[in-house]
Design a protein around this motif. Sequence first.
Motif, mmCIF file in Angstrom:
data_model
loop_
_atom_site.group_PDB
_atom_site.id
_atom_site.type_symbol
_atom_site.label_atom_id
_atom_site.label_comp_id
_atom_site.label_asym_id
_atom_site.label_seq_id
_atom_site.Cartn_x
_atom_site.Cartn_y
_atom_site.Cartn_z
ATOM 1 N N ARG A 202 1.279 117.687 43.684
ATOM 2 C CA ARG A 202 1.171 119.052 44.169
ATOM 3 C C ARG A 202 2.064 119.976 43.339
ATOM 4 N NH1 ARG A 202 -2.443 116.623 46.013
ATOM 5 N NH2 ARG A 202 -3.111 116.520 48.206
ATOM 6 N N TYR A 203 1.526 121.148 43.015
ATOM 7 C CA TYR A 203 2.258 122.165 42.270
ATOM 8 C C TYR A 203 2.459 123.375 43.170
ATOM 9 C CZ TYR A 203 1.087 119.516 38.031
ATOM 10 O OH TYR A 203 0.959 118.528 37.083
ATOM 11 N N GLY A 204 3.488 124.153 42.879
ATOM 12 C CA GLY A 204 3.737 125.340 43.673
ATOM 13 C C GLY A 204 4.441 126.413 42.874
ATOM 14 N N VAL A 205 4.215 127.665 43.280
ATOM 15 C CA VAL A 205 4.873 128.799 42.651
ATOM 16 C C VAL A 205 4.928 129.941 43.651
ATOM 17 C CG1 VAL A 205 2.799 129.904 41.687
ATOM 18 C CG2 VAL A 205 4.991 130.165 40.525
ATOM 19 N N ARG A 206 5.897 130.824 43.488
ATOM 20 C CA ARG A 206 6.058 131.956 44.386
ATOM 21 C C ARG A 206 5.547 133.228 43.737
ATOM 22 N NH1 ARG A 206 11.779 134.483 46.493
ATOM 23 N NH2 ARG A 206 10.897 136.142 47.799
ATOM 24 N N PHE A 207 4.607 133.892 44.409
ATOM 25 C CA PHE A 207 4.154 135.233 44.064
ATOM 26 C C PHE A 207 4.528 136.152 45.228
ATOM 27 C CE2 PHE A 207 0.513 132.981 41.747
ATOM 28 C CZ PHE A 207 1.163 133.014 40.530
ATOM 29 N N TRP A 208 5.115 137.309 44.916
ATOM 30 C CA TRP A 208 5.621 138.184 45.969
ATOM 31 C C TRP A 208 6.497 137.367 46.916
ATOM 32 C CZ3 TRP A 208 5.628 142.850 44.375
ATOM 33 C CH2 TRP A 208 4.543 143.399 43.682
ATOM 34 N N ASP A 209 6.148 137.298 48.185
ATOM 35 C CA ASP A 209 6.966 136.517 49.120
ATOM 36 C C ASP A 209 6.181 135.356 49.727
ATOM 37 O OD1 ASP A 209 5.246 137.882 50.775
ATOM 38 O OD2 ASP A 209 6.783 138.742 52.074
ATOM 39 N N VAL A 210 5.211 134.845 48.971
ATOM 40 C CA VAL A 210 4.434 133.693 49.442
ATOM 41 C C VAL A 210 4.516 132.548 48.438
ATOM 42 C CG1 VAL A 210 2.841 135.134 50.771
ATOM 43 C CG2 VAL A 210 2.268 134.509 48.421
ATOM 44 N N GLU A 211 4.378 131.352 48.950
ATOM 45 C CA GLU A 211 4.355 130.139 48.127
ATOM 46 C C GLU A 211 2.915 129.661 48.008
ATOM 47 O OE1 GLU A 211 6.225 126.894 45.984
ATOM 48 O OE2 GLU A 211 7.139 128.698 46.848
ATOM 49 N N VAL A 212 2.442 129.559 46.776
ATOM 50 C CA VAL A 212 1.080 129.091 46.506
ATOM 51 C C VAL A 212 1.156 127.642 46.057
ATOM 52 C CG1 VAL A 212 -1.031 129.471 45.173
ATOM 53 C CG2 VAL A 212 0.420 131.427 45.804
ATOM 54 N N ARG A 213 0.380 126.784 46.685
ATOM 55 C CA ARG A 213 0.388 125.359 46.353
ATOM 56 C C ARG A 213 -1.017 124.916 45.969
ATOM 57 N NH1 ARG A 213 4.035 123.718 51.658
ATOM 58 N NH2 ARG A 213 5.930 124.816 50.987
ATOM 59 N N TRP A 214 -1.077 124.087 44.930
ATOM 60 C CA TRP A 214 -2.376 123.633 44.434
ATOM 61 C C TRP A 214 -2.253 122.238 43.835
ATOM 62 C CZ3 TRP A 214 0.830 126.846 41.683
ATOM 63 C CH2 TRP A 214 1.102 126.527 40.355
#
Length: 230
Positions: A202-214
């Motif tokens: 699983r990968y993740g990154v923060r955009f604005w104030d949310v964490e996106v996981r893919w």
Amino acid sequence: MTHSVSPIGYLRSCFKEKFAIPRQPQLAPAARGVLELLPPFDQAQAIEGLEQVSHVWLLFLFHQALEDKPRLKVRPPRLGGNRSLGVFASRSTHRPNGIGQSVVRLEKVEAGRLWLSGIDLLDGTPVLDVKPYVPYADCLPQARNAIAEAPPPVIPLEWSEPALLQAQAHAVRLGEPLIELIEQCLAQDPRPAYQVPEPSRRYGVRFWDVEVRWHYPQPERIRVLEVLPA
């Protein structure tokens, strides 16, 4: 000869970490930020006339990549990260003086703030100067670059149903094109080129104030799994 410079302002960006930032400006038009100008440049006189300009050049510092020892060669991501190139033949963040430049779209102008899109700058980036983009001088149709002749290829992206619903809700709350931002950035495939992802990773990154996981169900396909509060 040495010369010191001081920031004219700081960028408040949708990108809260370096991972997944597009490697060039304009690759993610949905990427937005606000340049907050410092005194005395926060006065209306400093930006008078800028409302007539659609794009600007930002000169800035790679503030998280400053180095004491200069590099003569770098390994650009465009070459897979395993081939070296002279530093002046690349746009690597490892610059002799840590200076970067990006041309970005100017969305709105107000005293003390410039609203921008198509950015590729990290939140908190110190900006050294702003210059108007001049099409007849800055756009050279005959120019060539055999190292990067075309934009990098994008990879297919799909959404899980829960992730899309989560992203839609956060986009409304933020008032930002969050879905487009996620799609445009992840389609650039932010993982290192030499890395072969396992479907279970699983990968993740923060955009604005949310964490996106893919994850990558196949090596060349992304599936967004979750969009959660950071």
